[in-house]
Design a protein around this motif. Structure first.
Motif, PDB file in Angstrom:
ATOM      1  N   ASP A  62      -5.097  -0.822   4.971  1.00  0.00           N
ATOM      2  CA  ASP A  62      -5.165  -1.643   3.761  1.00  0.00           C
ATOM      3  C   ASP A  62      -5.013  -3.130   4.023  1.00  0.00           C
ATOM      4  N   HIS A  91       0.920   3.633   2.195  1.00  0.00           N
ATOM      5  CA  HIS A  91       1.486   3.898   3.525  1.00  0.00           C
ATOM      6  C   HIS A  91       2.819   3.163   3.716  1.00  0.00           C
ATOM      7  N   CYS A 100       0.831  -1.202   0.000  1.00  0.00           N
ATOM      8  CA  CYS A 100       0.000   0.000   0.000  1.00  0.00           C
ATOM      9  C   CYS A 100       0.866   1.251   0.000  1.00  0.00           C
ATOM     10  N   CYS A 130      -0.082  -2.665   7.626  1.00  0.00           N
ATOM     11  CA  CYS A 130      -0.951  -1.499   7.484  1.00  0.00           C
ATOM     12  C   CYS A 130      -2.369  -1.904   7.847  1.00  0.00           C
TER      13      CYS A 130
HETATM   14 ZN    ZN Z   1      -1.829   1.351   3.799  1.00  0.00          ZN
END
Ligand code: ZN
Ligand code: ZN
Ligand code: ZN
Length: 89
Positions: free
Chosen positions: A82, A7, A5, A79
């Motif tokens: 996600d 992040h 993801c 994360c």
């Molecule tokens: Zn993420």
């Protein structure tokens, strides 16, 4: 093929636990199973196998999406937003 993801891709340097204790459990004499470190603010909190699930609560309260394992020898990031997992060297 791993799906990473945004992040996780954005993390430049991984924050590590300054102390191997859950900051919230410590206040109330609680106990935990494993520790996670928030990659946004550096808080070290307990995992979902622990009774208080402080890292998941931290994500819901703060929106800080990524936690690393704070366990010695474990090198991965998760994360919450996600549900994405990645291991690193
Ligand atoms: Zn993420
Ligand atoms: Zn805790
Ligand atoms: Zn945080």
């Amino acid at each position: 093929m791993e799906e990473i993801c945004k992040h996780l891709e954005d993390i430049q340097e991984i924050k590590v636990a300054s102390e191997l204790v859950c900051e919230e459990c410590k206040k109330v004499d609680g106990w935990w199973v494993h520790l996670r470190t928030c990659q946004t603010c550096g808080a070290t909190l307990c995992c979902d196998s622990s009774p208080a699930k402080h890292m998941t609560k931290h994500f819901h309260h703060t929106g800080h999406p990524v936690a690393s394992s704070a366990e010695p020898g474990e090198k991965w990031l998760w994360c919450y937003e996600d549900e994405a997992f990645v291991e690193y060297e």
